[in-house]
Design a protein around this motif. Structure first.
Motif, PDB file in Angstrom:
ATOM      1  N   LEU A 306       0.910  -1.097   0.007  1.00  0.00           N
ATOM      2  CA  LEU A 306      -0.123   0.061  -0.063  1.00  0.00           C
ATOM      3  C   LEU A 306       0.874   1.217  -0.112  1.00  0.00           C
ATOM      4  O   LEU A 306       0.320   2.233  -0.238  1.00  0.00           O
ATOM      5  CB  LEU A 306      -0.831  -0.055   1.325  1.00  0.00           C
ATOM      6  N   LEU A 307       2.212   1.131   0.070  1.00  0.00           N
ATOM      7  CA  LEU A 307       2.970   2.206   0.176  1.00  0.00           C
ATOM      8  C   LEU A 307       2.917   2.945  -1.491  1.00  0.00           C
ATOM      9  O   LEU A 307       3.399   3.975  -1.431  1.00  0.00           O
ATOM     10  CB  LEU A 307       4.550   1.962   0.280  1.00  0.00           C
ATOM     11  N   SER A 317      -0.594   6.600   6.363  1.00  0.00           N
ATOM     12  CA  SER A 317      -0.962   5.366   7.496  1.00  0.00           C
ATOM     13  C   SER A 317      -0.137   4.214   7.576  1.00  0.00           C
ATOM     14  O   SER A 317       0.294   3.653   8.606  1.00  0.00           O
ATOM     15  CB  SER A 317      -2.196   5.257   7.428  1.00  0.00           C
ATOM     16  N   VAL A 318       0.210   3.778   6.376  1.00  0.00           N
ATOM     17  CA  VAL A 318       1.333   2.583   6.382  1.00  0.00           C
ATOM     18  C   VAL A 318       2.547   3.049   7.103  1.00  0.00           C
ATOM     19  O   VAL A 318       3.297   2.302   7.700  1.00  0.00           O
ATOM     20  CB  VAL A 318       1.685   2.160   4.992  1.00  0.00           C
ATOM     21  N   ALA A 319       3.081   4.271   6.518  1.00  0.00           N
ATOM     22  CA  ALA A 319       4.419   4.578   7.252  1.00  0.00           C
ATOM     23  C   ALA A 319       4.411   4.859   8.658  1.00  0.00           C
ATOM     24  O   ALA A 319       5.230   4.187   9.303  1.00  0.00           O
ATOM     25  CB  ALA A 319       4.550   5.958   6.776  1.00  0.00           C
ATOM     26  N   SER A 337       8.721   6.288  -0.098  1.00  0.00           N
ATOM     27  CA  SER A 337       7.406   6.677  -0.537  1.00  0.00           C
ATOM     28  C   SER A 337       7.107   8.016   0.277  1.00  0.00           C
ATOM     29  O   SER A 337       6.238   8.890  -0.266  1.00  0.00           O
ATOM     30  CB  SER A 337       6.287   5.637   0.149  1.00  0.00           C
ATOM     31  N   LEU A 338       7.521   8.205   1.430  1.00  0.00           N
ATOM     32  CA  LEU A 338       7.049   9.573   2.182  1.00  0.00           C
ATOM     33  C   LEU A 338       7.909  10.715   1.449  1.00  0.00           C
ATOM     34  O   LEU A 338       7.432  11.538   1.291  1.00  0.00           O
ATOM     35  CB  LEU A 338       7.636   9.567   3.702  1.00  0.00           C
ATOM     36  N   VAL A 339       9.106  10.575   0.764  1.00  0.00           N
ATOM     37  CA  VAL A 339       9.620  11.627   0.219  1.00  0.00           C
ATOM     38  C   VAL A 339       8.783  11.797  -1.138  1.00  0.00           C
ATOM     39  O   VAL A 339       8.736  13.047  -1.693  1.00  0.00           O
ATOM     40  CB  VAL A 339      11.241  11.085  -0.149  1.00  0.00           C
ATOM     41  N   VAL A 352       3.074  15.811   5.784  1.00  0.00           N
ATOM     42  CA  VAL A 352       4.148  14.814   5.611  1.00  0.00           C
ATOM     43  C   VAL A 352       5.593  15.314   6.480  1.00  0.00           C
ATOM     44  O   VAL A 352       6.157  14.492   7.152  1.00  0.00           O
ATOM     45  CB  VAL A 352       4.323  14.314   4.202  1.00  0.00           C
ATOM     46  N   LEU A 353       5.807  16.535   6.238  1.00  0.00           N
ATOM     47  CA  LEU A 353       7.074  17.020   6.630  1.00  0.00           C
ATOM     48  C   LEU A 353       6.964  16.998   8.154  1.00  0.00           C
ATOM     49  O   LEU A 353       7.937  16.983   8.926  1.00  0.00           O
ATOM     50  CB  LEU A 353       7.347  18.553   6.028  1.00  0.00           C
ATOM     51  N   GLN A 354       5.917  17.117   8.639  1.00  0.00           N
ATOM     52  CA  GLN A 354       5.709  17.383  10.070  1.00  0.00           C
ATOM     53  C   GLN A 354       5.907  15.842  10.467  1.00  0.00           C
ATOM     54  O   GLN A 354       6.911  15.812  11.687  1.00  0.00           O
ATOM     55  CB  GLN A 354       4.282  17.765  10.615  1.00  0.00           C
ATOM     56  N   ASN A 355       5.642  15.283  10.058  1.00  0.00           N
ATOM     57  CA  ASN A 355       5.876  13.566  10.110  1.00  0.00           C
ATOM     58  C   ASN A 355       7.331  13.446  10.181  1.00  0.00           C
ATOM     59  O   ASN A 355       7.878  12.546  11.093  1.00  0.00           O
ATOM     60  CB  ASN A 355       5.097  12.655   9.834  1.00  0.00           C
ATOM     61  N   ILE A 356       7.789  13.605   9.239  1.00  0.00           N
ATOM     62  CA  ILE A 356       9.163  13.371   8.749  1.00  0.00           C
ATOM     63  C   ILE A 356      10.110  13.996   9.716  1.00  0.00           C
ATOM     64  O   ILE A 356      11.061  13.665  10.506  1.00  0.00           O
ATOM     65  CB  ILE A 356       9.477  13.739   7.404  1.00  0.00           C
TER      66      ILE A 356
END
Lengths: 1093, 435
Positions: A306-307, A317-319, A337-339, A352-356
Motif C-alpha cells: 500500500l506504500l 498510515s502505512v508509514a 514513499s514519504l519523500v 508529511v514534513l511534520q511527520n518526517i
C-alpha cells in the motif's frame, strides 16, 4: 441581530428571485410585482406554490432553488411542510433533493419530519438495493430521537442484507445512531460484531470506522477478524484502508511483543533478561531470540504494497504503522514513499514534513540519503520552508554539516525574513549539536551581525548569545569582534544584546568593556530605550567588577538615566543605584549585589520544536497540532508478554467455488523458522520469492530460490546464535516463501505431484525445540488396490471415483520436482495439534475471496468444539515399534479445500531411531492425498504430529495407504466417520429454512428417536450432535428446535440437521441434504449418540 | 469524520456550505479568517487550525479555500486528500473549479457532495462511479432536461461499486476504440551561480485517456523500467505483476485518469536541457545595476525547447528596469518586484537574451540578496529521463484499438540560485577545517 438576519434573508431571497426569473418565466411576473418588504415572504410563498403544483418540473425547479438557499446558508426551514410532502416522489432527482433538505432541517422540525418516516420504512423493503441503501442513509441521518427504535431495527435488518452495499450503509448508520443516542451502544456493538465478520471488502472499511467510533476499546472483537482484515486490506477501498490500518496499529501494539531489541525504548522483557543472570546473559539472549508473531509479520507484509498507493493518506498510515510496529531495521522501507509525497499538494507536504520531522529526530539515517529533497525552494510557503529547515537541522551530522551549512547560507539571504530568522536559529542548533562546527557557525553568525536586516541581526545576536552561554570559556574573541562591530550595528535589539553579552562576560574582556561603556555614555541620550536599559545593566556589572575604572562612568550614566523620559529606565536606574552604590541607607540587598547581577544564567536549550511530538501517534491530528485532540486514542506500549495468540485463530471455510482459483493457503509463518542462515541471502531470496510467486512461468527464479533455501537448510544445525535481526528477516523471507508455497501448491495437483509435508512441533511460544522439517520428493502412485469396506455406499463412491479420475500421472524429472517441493514445504512447518493453534485460517492471497457477491448464506464459519477422538492407525506391535494414531482436527485442510484434514501422531516405541518415515503407495490409486513431508529421523520415545489432507470424496470409504520407514512398510487405513466429512456452515435461521425448503422430499431423511436422559437438555443435545458431526449451530428462535448446518468437504453440498425435541424425551431428527447416503449414515450415527449415554 | 465543509473565496466570503452531521455555525470560520489575516500570502494559511471545539483543515486550490470542519481525531491527510479529491471531481465535472462554476452548478455540487460523503466518511470518490450516479452537466443535457423534465441523477446503483473493478463501469461502448498515453516528466532542479547542479530530480506521470469498449485488460511494458525508482499507481494496476515483471497490467477506468506517477532516482545524472548565462550586478554607490541574461539549449536531442518562461524576484531596492529582450516580451511589476520574461521558443542559432539596466533606489546601498531565477519550459516528444514505452497489448476484447503515446518534458521548478560559494572567507575557511 434580528434585523440582521432579516436583512440576510431578504438578500438571499432577492438573489433567488433573479435565479427564478431566469429559469422559470412563470414566476417572474408575480415576483416582480411585489415591493421590497414583502419579497422574502412572498418568495417562499412562491416556492411553496411551486412545490404544491402538480408538475414535476416545477417541483424540481423549486427544490433546486431551495438547495441553492441551503448551500448559501440561508434559512429555508419554513418550507418544511411543503417539501416533506414530496418525499415519496417518483422522480429520483426530486427525491434526492428532498432528502438533502430533510436531513438538513429534520432536527429543527422534528414533528413534521416524522411524517416522512413511513416512506423510508417502505423503501427499506424495496427490491432495489440502491433504494434500500439510500432509505437507510436518510433515515439514519434524520436526527430525531423519537425514531431511535426504528433506526435500530432498520440497522439490524440491513446488517444482514444480501447486498454488501446495503450492509455498508448500515455500518455508516451505526455511527449516526450512536451519536444520536449513546444508550444504544450495547446493541450497536452486537451489530458491529456481526458486520466485522463480513467478508465483503465494501463493508470492511465502514464497519471498522463504526468500531472506532463506538467501541474502540473492544479489542476482543477484532481477534477473530484480524487475519481476515489483514488479508482483505489490499482490496478495500482506499478510505477504508486508512481506517483499518490505524485500527490495526493500535491492535498490534496491544497484542504483540516489541520487535525493537535495542534503542531508546527497552521493553521489559529485555531488561529482565539483562539483569537476570549476568554470567548467562549472553547465552540467554541467544537462547531466547525475539521471534516475531506470525500475525505481526502478516500485518507488516500485507500493508507494504500500500506504500505504492496514490492516496497520500494511505501511504502515510502505512508509514506510521511501520514506524510504530516494524523492527527498527525495516522502518526505512517507508522513506522513499514519504519523500514521494513531498511532490504532492502543499497541504500534503505540510503534514508529511511534520511527520518526517518527528521521525528524523529519532532516526537520522532514514532520511539522510534524501537530504536534497528537503532543500528549500523559493516558491515554498513559509510553513513548508520552516519544516524543511527543521528536518535539515535534524539530519545534520559531521559528514554532511558543511553541505547543510552552505545551503543555510543561501536561506539566510532569503527575502522571507521569518524564514531567514528561522535559518539562523537552525544554524545555532547545528552549532550546539555538532561540536566540530560550533566555531564555524559562530563565525558565520558574527558575519551576519553586519546584515542590514533587523530580524536577521537580532536573531543572530540572540543565537550567538545562546551559543556563548553554553560554552563561555573560549570566545572573548567573538565578544571582542562584536564589540568592534558595535559601532556599525544600528539595530537596537542587536546593540542591546551585545551590551548584555559584554556585561555578562565583562571579566573576560576587561579592557574592552570599559571602553564600550565609555562610548555608550557619550551616545546614551540618543539610544533606544532597550539599549539604554542594557547600558545601565552593563554599567552596574562593570561597577561591581572593575569599579576603579568605571566608577565615574557608571555614576554619569546613572545620572543620565535618572532624568530619562522613560519611566522604565528611571526605575531601573533607581534600583541599580540603590543596589550597587554603597551609602548609609543601603539595605541588606547591596551585600548581595554581585550575586544578583552576576549570577550564572542557565544556558537556553536549543532543541527541536518536534522533540515532544513523538508522544503522539504519527499521522494523527494530535501529532500535527501537538495537542491532544478530542477522541485521540493513545497508542499503548508493547505488552511485556504477548497475550494469547490463539485468540486470533478462526475457522474460515470458504465455499468450494471460491477456493478453486487459489488452492494453496497462506498459513501464517510460524516462528520456528530455523532454516535460513543469512539475512543477506534472505533478501535475495525475498526478491526471488516474490517473483516466483507471481509469475506463473518463471522456472528460473523459483528453482534458484529453492536452491538457496535448500542450501540454507543444510546449514541449519547451528542456529542457536542467531541474532534477532536475522530472525525477523528470516521470518519475512519465510513469508515470501509462503507465498511461493501457495503458488506451488496450486501447481502441484495439476502435475499430479503429491508432495508431502511433515509437521513440526513447537510449544506455545514458539521457543521450544523445533522438530525438523524436511521434504520428500513428489510421489505418484498408479497402483490400484481396491479394498472397499463399506458396501453401503460403494456405489456412490464408484461414481465419485469415476468422475474424479484424472489423467495419467506425469512423471517429472525427479530432481526438479524435489527442488520444487523443498521449496514448497520445508520452510513452512506446521503447528502441532496439541498446541491447538493450527491456524489454517488464512486463505491464499484472497484475490477471489473479496468478491462482494458472497451472499450471507454462503458464508461458512463458526468454530466447533467437538471432543477430539483419536483413532489408532498403526499399533506399535504391528508397526515394529512405530505406532501411529490419527484424529480429525476439524479444521479446514491447508492443502486443498476439498480435503479433510487429518492429524497423525507418530510415536517411536522401539529402542532404535526410525528414519525416513513417509507415505508410500496408496489405494485406491486415484485417492487424492496430501502427504506429510518425510520425517528424516524419529528418536526412540519421541513422537511427532504431522498433518495430512485426504480427499474422501464425501464417502466413508477408507483411505488406504502405506506408512513406510526406511526398512519397513505398513499398510494402514483411515476411515472417517460420516460426521467428519462435513464442515460447519453458518447461516441465519431464515436462510436455513429457505435452504431446507429446497431440500425436501427425496432429500429429507428423518427419524424419531428416544433421547437418553442426559441428552434431554438442549445444551447436551447440541453437544452430542456437534461431537458426532462437524457442523455449525444455527441460532434458533424456538427453544425446542435445534438446527445445525454444514457442508460436505469435498463437494460442498449442504447438510442441514434439525433436532426437534418433543415430550417424553423423544426427538424428531431430520436431515436435509441431497447426499442421501450420507444422510442415512449421519442419521444412524446421531441416533446412536443421542439414544445412548 | 468530516463534519461540515465551507467554501471560501479569495475575498473571504463563504459562498457554499454543506453539513453532513448536525449543523455547525459558519462563525467557526472566523478562526480561519483570523489565520488568513495573519498570513502574508494566501498559501501561508496553515492547513490545520485548532479552534476551541473544532479543528479546521483547509486546502487552497484555484484561489478557493475548502475548509473542512472536524470534531475529533482523524488523520489530517485523510481529510486533505479527500478535499483534493473533491476539487478534482469538480474540475472533472465543470471543466474548471471556480467560484462561478460552483455557484452555477450548486445543485450538482450538492448532489456530488452528498454522494461523496456519508456521515463524514467517504462513500464514492471514484469519478467513474460518480458519473454514473450523477451525470455531468453538458449544454445538451441541460437543454434536454429542461424540455423533457428528465434528470441528471442515475437510477441504478453503479455497477462498478459492487464489482471487483470499482473504477470501471460496465457496458462501455465506443465506435472508435482508442487509448492514449501521455508520458509527462518534470525536472525539478536547483542550480548554483556557477551553473553546477545542486539537486535535480525527475518526476513523471503517465496520464491516460482510454476509450475502449467492454472490459479490456491492458498491459504496458517499458524498454527501461529500471529507471523508475519509486512509483505510485492508480488502484487498477496489478501491483504484484509489476513487482515481478515490471509490467503494468490493468483494467483501465473509462476516460481520463492518471495511471502512474514515478520518480527517477536521483542517482542517475539529470542533464538539464537548458543553460543560462547571467550577469546581474549592482554597483555600490551608483543607482544603476546591470542585468544580462542569455538562454541556450543543451542536450535536447534535437527537440525544440518551447514555452520558455523566466521569472526572477528582484531585490527590493530595484525601482524599475529598462531591459531589452531579443525575443519575447518581458514585464516588471514595481510593486512585487517580479520580473517575468516570456521567451517562447529557443532558437539555437540565435540565442534569446535580455539585457539592460535597473534603476535602484537612490541612496540605498547595494542589495545583498541576489535574485533567484526561475525557469519553466516544455519539450515535446521527449522524456528527459529516457523512459520509453515498449508496447501496449490488449486482452479480453476482440477489436483492434488505436494506440498512441506522447512524451513531454516540463520544467517544474528550476532555480538558478545565487549560492554564496566562496564569497565569505571566514565560512570557507571553516569548511576547509572540516575536511
Amino acid at each position: 441581530m434580528s434585523t440582521n438576519t432579516l436583512y440576510n434573508d431578504q438578500g438571499g431571497a432577492e438573489a433567488a428571485v433573479e435565479v427564478g426569473q431566469e429559469s422559470t418565466p412563470t414566476s417572474s411576473g408575480t415576483a416582480a410585482g411585489f415591493g421590497l418588504f414583502s419579497t422574502d415572504f412572498k418568495k417562499n410563498e412562491d416556492l411553496k406554490e411551486m412545490l404544491e403544483s402538480s408538475k414535476e418540473s416545477l417541483k424540481l425547479e423549486a427544490m433546486k432553488r431551495i438547495v441553492g438557499l441551503i448551500a448559501k446558508g440561508k434559512n429555508a426551514s419554513e418550507l418544511f411542510p411543503a417539501v416533506v410532502k414530496n418525499v415519496a416522489s417518483k422522480n429520483i432527482e426530486l427525491k434526492k433533493l428532498v432528502y438533502v433538505y430533510l436531513v438538513r432541517y429534520a432536527e429543527e422540525q422534528q414533528d413534521l419530519a416524522l411524517l416522512s418516516i413511513s416512506t423510508f420504512q417502505r423503501a427499506l423493503k424495496d427490491p432495489n438495493q440502491l433504494i434500500r441503501a439510500s432509505a437507510l442513509r436518510v433515515l439514519s441521518s434524520i436526527r430525531v430521537p423519537i425514531i431511535v427504535p426504528i433506526m435500530m431495527l432498520a440497522i439490524k435488518e440491513a446488517a444482514t442484507d444480501l447486498s454488501p452495499y446495503v450492509r455498508k450503509t448500515s455500518a455508516h448508520a451505526i455511527q449516526k445512531l450512536y451519536s444520536l443516542d449513546p444508550e444504544q451502544k450495547e446493541q450497536l456493538i452486537e451489530v458491529i460484531e456481526k458486520l466485522l465478520k463480513d467478508k465483503s471488502t465494501l463493508v470492511a472499511g465502514s464497519v471498522v470506522m463504526a468500531f472506532e467510533e463506538v467501541c474502540p476499546d473492544r479489542i476482543d472483537l477484532i481477534h477473530k477478524n484480524y487475519r481476515k482484515l489483514c488479508n482483505l486490506l489490499v482490496d478495500v477501498e482506499e478510505w477504508g484502508q486508512v481506517v483499518i490500518i490505524s485500527m490495526l496499529t493500535r491492535y498490534a501494539r496491544t497484542q504483540f511483543t516489541s520487535p525493537w531489541k535495542e534503542g531508546a525504548t527497552f521493553d521489559e522483557n529485555n531488561e529482565k533478561a539483562f539483569y537476570d543472570s549476568e554470567e548467562e546473559k549472553k547465552d540467554q539472549v541467544e537462547a531466547k531470540p525475539y521471534v516475531m508473531d506470525p500475525d505481526h509479520r502478516l500485518l507488516l507484509r500485507n500493508t507494504k504494497p500500500l506504500l505504492q498507493s496514490r492516496n497520500t493518506a494511505v501511504v502515510m498510515s502505512v508509514a506510521q504503522l511501520y514506524w510504530h510496529l516494524a523492527p527498527k531495521h525495516e522502518v526505512s522501507v517507508v522513506t522513499k514513499s514519504l519523500v514521494r509525497l513531498l511532490r504532492s499538494h502543499r497541504e500534503v507536504q505540510y503534514i508529511v514534513l511534520q511527520n518526517i520531522a518527528t521521525m528524523s529526530i529519532q532516526r537520522k539515517g532514514m532520511f539522510e540519503p534524501y537530504m536534497k529533497s528537503f532543500y528549500v525552494r523559493s516558491t515554498d510557503a513559509t510553513h513548508i520552508k520552516t519544516l524543511k529547515l527543521e528536518i535539515l537541522t535534524n539530519l545534520a551530522n559531521e559528514a554532511n554539516i558543511s553541505t547543510i551549512l552552505r545551503e543555510f547560507q543561501t536561506y539566510v539571504k532569503s527575502q522571507d525574513k521569518a524564514f531567514a530568522a528561522a535559518t539562523i536559529q537552525a544554524i545555532g542548533r547545528c552549532a550546539t549539536n555538532i561540536s566540530e562546527v560550533t566555531d564555524t557557525c559562530l563565525n558565520g553568525l558574527v558575519l551576519l551581525l553586519s546584515n542590514r536586516d533587523e530580524t536577521v541581526v537580532a536573531e543572530s545576536v540572540v543565537v550567538i548569545k545562546k551559543l556563548l552561554q553554553m560554552q563561555p570559556t573560549q570566545h572573548c574573541e567573538i565578544i571582542k569582534h562584536m564589540a568592534k562591530l558595535f559601532d556599525n550595528i544600528t539595530v537596537s535589539m542587536a546593540r542591546a544584546s551585545i551590551l548584555w553579552l559584554i556585561g555578562e562576560y565583562c571579566e573576560r574582556v576587561p579592557k574592552i568593556a570599559p571602553d564600550v561603556l565609555r562610548k555608550m555614555a557619550k551616545s546614551f541620550t540618543a539610544e533606544e530605550d532597550i539599549v539604554k536599559l542594557q547600558t545601565v545593566n552593563l554599567a552596574a556589572k562593570l561597577y561591581l567588577t572593575n569599579s576603579k575604572q568605571t566608577k565615574l562612568l557608571t555614576q554619569y550614566i546613572l545620572n543620565l538615566g535618572k532624568y530619562d523620559q522613560n519611566y522604565d529606565i528611571r526605575d531601573r536606574t533607581r534600583f541599580i543605584r540603590q543596589l550597587i552604590v554603597p551609602n548609609e541607607k543601603s539595605g541588606a540587598l547591596s551585600k548581595y549585589a554581585r550575586r544578583i547581577l552576576l549570577a550564572p544564567k542557565p544556558a537556553p536549550v536549543l532543541e527541536s520544536a518536534f522533540k515532544d511530538r513523538d508522544r503522539f501517534q504519527l499521522g494523527t491530528l494530535s501529532h500535527s497540532l501537538n495537542i491532544k485532540a478530542t477522541g485521540y486514542l493513545e497508542l499503548s506500549d508493547w505488552p511485556a508478554v504477548a497475550p494469547d495468540q490463539s485468540v486470533r485463530n478462526v475457522e474460515v471455510i470458504e465455499p468450494v467455488k471460491e477456493w478453486a482459483p487459489s488452492v494453496g493457503k497462506a498459513k501464517p509463518p510460524k516462528q520456528d523458522d530455523k532454516f535460513y542462515s543469512d539475512s543477506g541471502e534472505d533478501d535475495h531470496e525475498e526478491e526471488e520469492g516474490e517473483e516466483g510467486s507471481e509469475s506463473s512461468s518463471s522456472e528460473d527464479s523459483s528453482s534458484s530460490s529453492s536452491d538457496s533455501s535448500s542450501s540454507e537448510e543444510s546449514g541449519s544445525e547451528d542456529e542457536s546464535d542467531e541474532k534477532s535481526s536475522e530472525e525477523s528477516d528470516k521470518s519475512s523471507s519465510e513469508s515470501e516463501s509462503e507465498q511461493k508455497k501457495k503458488k506451488k501448491t496450486k501447481k502441484a495437483p495439476q502435475k499430479k505431484a503429491k508432495p508431502t509435508t511433515v509437521d513440526s512441533d513447537s510449544d506455545e511460544n514458539g521457543n521450544g525445540p523445533v522438530a525438523r522439517t524436511s521434504s520428500s520428493s513428489a510421489e505418484s502412485s498408479s497402483e490400484s488396490e481396491s479394498e472397499s469396506e463399506d458396501d453401503s455406499d460403494s456405489d456412490s463412491q464408484q461414481r465419485n471415483r469415476g468422475s474424479k479420475s484424472k489423467p495419467k500421472v506425469e512423471v517429472k524429472a525427479k530432481k526438479e520436482v524435489s527442488l520444487l517441493d523443498l521449496d514448497d514445504f520445508s520452510p513452512a512447518p506446521l503447528k502441532a495439534p496439541k498446541s491447538s493453534i493450527l491456524s489454517p485460517s488464512l486463505l491464499s492471497d484472497l484475490e477471489g475471496l473479496s468478491l462482494s457477491t458472497v451472499s450471507s448464506t454462503m458464508q461458512v464459519n463458526i468454530p466447533t468444539f467437538g471432543p477430539v477422538k483419536s483413532h489408532e492407525l498403526l499399533h506399535h506391535m504391528t508397526g515394529k515399534g512405530l505406532s501411529a494414531r490419527y484424529h480429525f482436527p476439524r479444521q479446514p485442510c491447508l492443502y486443498q479445500p476439498n480435503m479433510v484434514a487429518v492429524q497423525v501422531t507418530l510415536t517411536n516405541g522401539s529402542d532404535h531411531s526410525l528414519e525416513e518415515i513417509h507415505i508410500g503407495d496408496r489405494s485406491p490409486a486415484s485417492l487424492n492425498l496430501h502427504c506429510f513431508n518425510t520425517i528424516e529421523r524419529l528418536e526412540p520415545e519421541a513422537s511427532v504430529t504431522v498433518s495430512m489432507g485426504i480427499d474422501f470424496s464425501d464417502s466413508t470409504q477408507a483411505a488406504n495407504f502405506q506408512l513406510c520407514t526406511k526398512d519397513d512398510q505398513f499398510s494402514v487405513s483411515i476411515q472417517p466417520a460420516v460426521g467428519e466429512l462435513l464442515m460447519p456452515s453458518s447461516m441465519t435461521e431464515q436462510d436455513f429454512c429457505k435452504e431446507q425448503g429446497k431440500l425436501l422430499g427425496m432429500n429429507e431423511t428423518s427419524a424419531t428417536i428416544t433421547l437418553a436422559a442426559e441428552n434431554s437438555s438442549s445444551q447436551s443435545l447440541s453437544k452430542q450432535v456437534l461431537s458426532v458431526a462437524n457442523v455449525g449451530v444455527v441460532s434458533s428462535s424456538e427453544n425446542n428446535i435445534h438446527r445445525f448446518a454444514g457442508r460436505t468437504v469435498s463437494s460442498g453440498a449442504l447438510v442441514l440437521v434439525t433436532a426437534e425435541s418433543r415430550e417424553s424425551s423423544t426427538a424428531l431428527l431430520t436431515i436435509n441434504t441431497d447426499k442421501s447416503i450420507m444422510a442415512s449414515m449421519l442419521l444412524r450415527d446421531l441416533k446412536q449418540a443421542l439414544a445412548q449415554a | 469524520m468530516i463534519h461540515s465543509l465551507f467554501l471560501v473565496n479569495a475575498s473571504g466570503d463563504i459562498f457554499l456550505e454543506k453539513h453532513w452531521k448536525s449543523v455547525v455555525s459558519r462563525s467557526v470560520c472566523d478562526y480561519f479568517f483570523e489565520a488568513q489575516e495573519r498570513a502574508t500570502e494566501p498559501e501561508n494559511v496553515p492547513p490545520v487550525i485548532p479552534t476551541p471545539h473544532h479543528y479546521l483543515i483547509s486546502v487552497l486550490r484555484h484561489r478557493i479555500y475548502f475548509v473542512a470542519v472536524i470534531q475529533s481525531e482523524v488523520p489530517p491527510l485523510f481529510v486533505i486528500e479527500f478535499l483534493h479529491r473533491v476539487v478534482d471531481t469538480f474540475q472533472d465535472y465543470f471543466g474548471v473549479c471556480t467560484e462561478a462554476a460552483i455557484k452555477d452548478n450548486v445543485v450538482v455540487v450538492y448532489e456530488l457532495l452528498e454522494e461523496m460523503l456519508d456521515n463524514g466518511f467517504p462513500l464514492a470518490t471514484e469519478s467513474n462511479i460518480l458519473k454514473e450516479l450523477i451525470k455531468p452537466p453538458t449544454i445538451l443535457r441541460t437543454m434536454v432536461n429542461t424540455i423533457t423534465g428528465s434528470t441528471n441523477v442515475g437510477e441504478q446503483l453503479p455497477t462498478g461499486q459492487l464489482s471487483v473493478v470499482p473504477w470501471r463501469r460496465t457496458g462501455v461502448k465506443y465506435t472508435n476504440n482508442e487509448a492514449y498515453f501521455d508520458v509527462v516528466e518534470e525536472i525539478d532542479a536547483i542550480i548554483d551561480k556557477s551553473g553546477s547542479t545542486i539537486t535535480a530530480e525527475i518526476q513523471g506521470v503517465i496520464d491516460a485517456c482510454v476509450k475502449l469498449t467492454g472490459m479490456p485488460d491492458l498491459t504496458l511494458s517499458f524498454m527501461n523500467p529500471r529507471l523508475l525508482d519509486d512509483v505510485s499507481f492508480h488502484p487498477c494496476v496489478r501491483f504484484k505483476r509489476w513487482e515481478a515483471e515490471r509490467i503494468l497490467s490493468f483494467i483501465p477506468p473509462d476516460g481520463n485518469f492518471r495511471l502512474l506517477s514515478y520518480h527517477v532516482s536521483s542517482q542517475n545524472l539529470v542533464a538539464i536541457p537548458v543553460y543560462v548565462k547571467h550577469n546581474i550586478t549592482f554597483r555600490e554607490g551608483s543607482s544603476q545595476g546591470r542585468f544580462d541574461l542569455t538562454l541556450g539549449p543543451k542536450q535536447t536531442m534535437g527537440k525544440a525547447v518551447e514555452s520558455v518562461l523566466v521569472s526572477s524576484q528582484l531585490p527590493r531596492g530595484v525601482l524599475n528596469t529598462n531591459l531589452n529582450p531579443s525575443q519575447g516580451t518581458y514585464t516588471f511589476d514595481p510593486v512585487t518586484k517580479l520580473l517575468t520574461w516570456d521567451v517562447g521558443k529557443i532558437n539555437p542559432q540565435k540565442l534569446p537574451s535580455l539585457k539592460g539596466s535597473m534603476s535602484l533606489q537612490a541612496g540605498a546601498s547595494k542589495p545583498d540578496e541576489n535574485p533567484t531565477i526561475n525557469i519553466q519550459f516544455k519539450i515535446q516528444q521527449m522524456a528527459i529521463s529516457g523512459l520509453k514505452v515498449n508496447r501496449l497489448d490488449m486482452y479480453g476484447e476482440k477489436y483492434k484499438p488505436f494506440k498512441g503515446i506522447k512524451y513531454m518534458t516540463k520544467a517544474g521548478f528550476i532555480y538558478i540560485n545565487w549560492r554564496l560559494l566562496c564569497s565569505s572567507s571566514e565560512w570557507t575557511l571553516a569548511h576547509k577545517n572540516l575536511y
